[in-house]
Design an enzyme around this catalytic site. Structure first.
Site, mmCIF file in Angstrom:
data_model
loop_
_atom_site.group_PDB
_atom_site.id
_atom_site.type_symbol
_atom_site.label_atom_id
_atom_site.label_comp_id
_atom_site.label_asym_id
_atom_site.label_seq_id
_atom_site.Cartn_x
_atom_site.Cartn_y
_atom_site.Cartn_z
ATOM 1 N N ARG A 43 -2.088 5.724 12.569
ATOM 2 C CA ARG A 43 -1.253 5.418 11.899
ATOM 3 C C ARG A 43 0.130 5.778 13.215
ATOM 4 O O ARG A 43 1.242 5.306 12.633
ATOM 5 C CB ARG A 43 -1.160 7.453 11.351
ATOM 6 C CG ARG A 43 0.688 7.420 10.782
ATOM 7 C CD ARG A 43 0.687 8.562 9.663
ATOM 8 N NE ARG A 43 -0.094 9.929 10.547
ATOM 9 C CZ ARG A 43 1.108 10.661 11.747
ATOM 10 N NH1 ARG A 43 2.397 10.061 12.348
ATOM 11 N NH2 ARG A 43 0.018 11.398 12.205
ATOM 12 N N TYR A 97 11.283 -9.184 -8.245
ATOM 13 C CA TYR A 97 9.697 -8.458 -8.761
ATOM 14 C C TYR A 97 10.268 -7.295 -9.014
ATOM 15 O O TYR A 97 11.265 -6.127 -8.527
ATOM 16 C CB TYR A 97 9.082 -8.222 -7.118
ATOM 17 C CG TYR A 97 7.803 -7.453 -7.664
ATOM 18 C CD1 TYR A 97 6.801 -7.806 -8.397
ATOM 19 C CD2 TYR A 97 7.611 -6.107 -7.129
ATOM 20 C CE1 TYR A 97 5.574 -6.915 -8.814
ATOM 21 C CE2 TYR A 97 6.645 -5.532 -7.631
ATOM 22 C CZ TYR A 97 4.921 -6.265 -8.550
ATOM 23 O OH TYR A 97 4.513 -5.036 -8.877
ATOM 24 N N ASP A 169 10.497 -12.108 0.329
ATOM 25 C CA ASP A 169 9.456 -11.167 0.027
ATOM 26 C C ASP A 169 8.872 -12.554 -0.490
ATOM 27 O O ASP A 169 9.094 -13.445 -1.269
ATOM 28 C CB ASP A 169 9.710 -10.337 -1.744
ATOM 29 C CG ASP A 169 8.035 -10.432 -2.013
ATOM 30 O OD1 ASP A 169 7.094 -11.520 -2.029
ATOM 31 O OD2 ASP A 169 8.617 -9.071 -2.695
ATOM 32 N N LYS A 194 -2.096 -10.959 -2.845
ATOM 33 C CA LYS A 194 -2.074 -11.613 -3.700
ATOM 34 C C LYS A 194 -2.383 -12.525 -2.866
ATOM 35 O O LYS A 194 -3.722 -12.648 -3.187
ATOM 36 C CB LYS A 194 -0.327 -11.913 -4.233
ATOM 37 C CG LYS A 194 -0.070 -10.405 -4.909
ATOM 38 C CD LYS A 194 -0.168 -9.975 -6.084
ATOM 39 C CE LYS A 194 0.429 -8.550 -6.568
ATOM 40 N NZ LYS A 194 1.522 -8.632 -6.086
HETATM 41 C C1 LIG Z 1 3.161 -7.667 -5.984
HETATM 42 C C2 LIG Z 1 4.245 -7.926 -5.758
HETATM 43 C C3 LIG Z 1 4.696 -7.069 -4.797
HETATM 44 C C4 LIG Z 1 3.762 -5.543 -4.218
HETATM 45 O O1 LIG Z 1 2.561 -4.877 -4.306
HETATM 46 P P1 LIG Z 1 1.550 -4.553 -4.481
HETATM 47 O O2 LIG Z 1 0.615 -4.727 -3.184
HETATM 48 O O3 LIG Z 1 1.722 -4.481 -5.646
HETATM 49 O O4 LIG Z 1 2.299 -3.381 -4.262
HETATM 50 C C5 LIG Z 1 6.298 -7.205 -4.243
HETATM 51 N N1 LIG Z 1 6.769 -8.131 -4.341
HETATM 52 C C6 LIG Z 1 5.605 -9.573 -5.531
HETATM 53 C C7 LIG Z 1 6.584 -10.904 -5.792
HETATM 54 C C8 LIG Z 1 4.635 -9.150 -5.949
HETATM 55 O O5 LIG Z 1 4.080 -10.443 -6.310
#
Ligand SMILES: *Cc1c(COP(=O)(O)O)cnc(C)c1O
Length: 378
Positions: A43, A97, A169, A194
């Site tokens: 942590r 998102y 992001d 992803k």
């Molecule tokens: C899936 C996604 C998130 C969130 O991520 P998690 O791993 O599901 O918490 C944030 N931004 C984008 C663009 C995403 O595709």
């Protein structure tokens, strides 16, 4: 070194006795205590497996350092809660998102952080939204589901002029296609679930930035505890060695498919930043090394036919999420944008017949044939 080399080698733990090819996975959650320095504890974000994966991602993004989180949302929560405080105001790109949008509207008011959603590509709107207490600007490019492109250098310049922390992001692009720090953005986050994980079997998030900004996340991250353990880090490292080959194949497949789908008589429109017909194609060419594996298209079909079309696909799998080796398809109307309602979607340019595809590493001709055979069946 270039990205394909870094994806394989950066961050490797050199274990001196056995000299393995792969980083060893230390499953221990504690280690020999010394009186100098900090205790080793997961942590505290200082275990070797965590640091090894962070080094790989930071090397790919051109960042000094970073932290790994238990999900993309945990990374976003750490950024917004750790870098900002009560009374601050943050400007957000409007088409971000869905989960992030939900977090902002539900959680930021509880923290006393103010926010505005705007079209960040509109310079007049940007200037008009700026306030004395504005401290940050948060973008996402390419965006979901219309793959709109935000100009990174414009946003970075605006942030520098007004002393804002700029955040992106970078999930859709992956560091293979886009390295925003090189364009002046301060903080990069990914939903590692992803492309970084890439096999639809992991969930994690990551933030990379300067040592100074990552240092500011430390207290918040230790207090809330959204860390991951060593075994997961080992899986991430294994997955990421193929990041470059996967993403290059996905880029190639998506571009080929987009070009061919644009010519199909039963598809009204294809949204893909690599197409000359895309309204932000020039900006995409300037700031992206590849155009990514995500594309959207409008199918000539009724709502009922859309569902039958997705079920008739034999290779492309109807499922949410993205970035894996297998091609997936979703209808934003029924998934990511259901809460927004028809009126809201129309205002955003999202039609009922829009489908979003995460293109995998299969043979592109097989994917095209699958789309054609499924359409014949409806
Ligand atoms: C899936 C996604 C998130 C969130 O991520 P998690 O791993 O599901 O918490 C944030 N931004 C984008 C663009 C995403 O595709």
């Amino acid at each position: 070194m270039k990205a394909s080399t870094l994806a394989v080698h950066a961050g490797k733990i050199h274990e001196k006795d056995y000299k393995p090819v792969n980083s060893p996975i230390f499953t221990s959650s504690t280690a020999y205590y010394t009186h100098e320095g900090e205790c080793q504890y997961p942590r505290y974000y200082n275990m070797p497996a965590q640091e090894s994966v962070v080094k790989k991602i930071a090397a790919l993004e051109g960042a000094e350092t970073g932290y790994l989180y238990s999900s993309g949302m945990a990374a976003i929560a750490a950024i917004l809660g750790g870098l900002f405080t009560k009374g601050d105001h943050i400007i957000f790109q409007s088409d971000i998102y869905g989960g992030t949008h939900f977090f902002i509207t539900k959680e930021l008011p509880k923290l006393g952080i103010e926010f505005s959603f705007i079209d960040v590509n509109n310079s007049d709107a940007l200037s008009a939204t700026f306030r004395a207490n504005t401290k940050g600007i948060y973008i996402e490019t390419p965006s979901n589901p219309l793959l709109k492109i935000t100009d990174l250098e414009k946003i970075a310049a605006f942030a520098k002029t007004h002393h804002l922390i700029s955040i992106i992001d970078n999930t859709f692009a992956s560091p293979i296609n886009q390295t925003p720090l090189h364009h002046g953005i301060d903080v990069v986050m990914h939903s590692g679930t992803k492309y970084l994980g890439g096999h639809s079997d992991l969930i994690f998030g990551v933030v990379v930035a300067s040592k100074e900004l990552v240092g500011k996340l430390k207290e918040h991250s230790i207090n809330y505890g959204p860390c991951i353990n060593g075994a997961t880090c080992g899986l991430i490292e294994r997955s990421m060695k193929t990041l470059s080959v996967r993403v290059h194949k996905q880029n190639e497949n998506a571009l080929w498919l987009a070009e061919h789908m644009e010519r199909l008589p039963f598809i009204d429109k294809v949204y893909y930043p690599g197409l000359a017909s895309h309204p932000n194609h020039d900006v995409a060419k300037r700031q992206m090394k590849g155009f990514g594996g995500m594309l959207s298209f409008e199918l000539q079909a009724t709502e009922e036919q859309i569902i039958r079309f997705m079920n008739a696909l034999q290779v492309v799998y109807p499922a949410v999420s993205l970035g894996g080796v297998e091609s997936l398809i979703t209808s934003p109307v029924y998934t990511s944008h259901v809460k927004i309602g028809k009126e809201g979607r129309t205002a955003m340019g999202i039609k009922d017949n829009l489908l979003r595809m995460s293109v995998g590493i299969e043979d592109a001709e097989d994917l095209l044939m699958d789309i054609q055979q499924a359409y014949k069946r409806i």
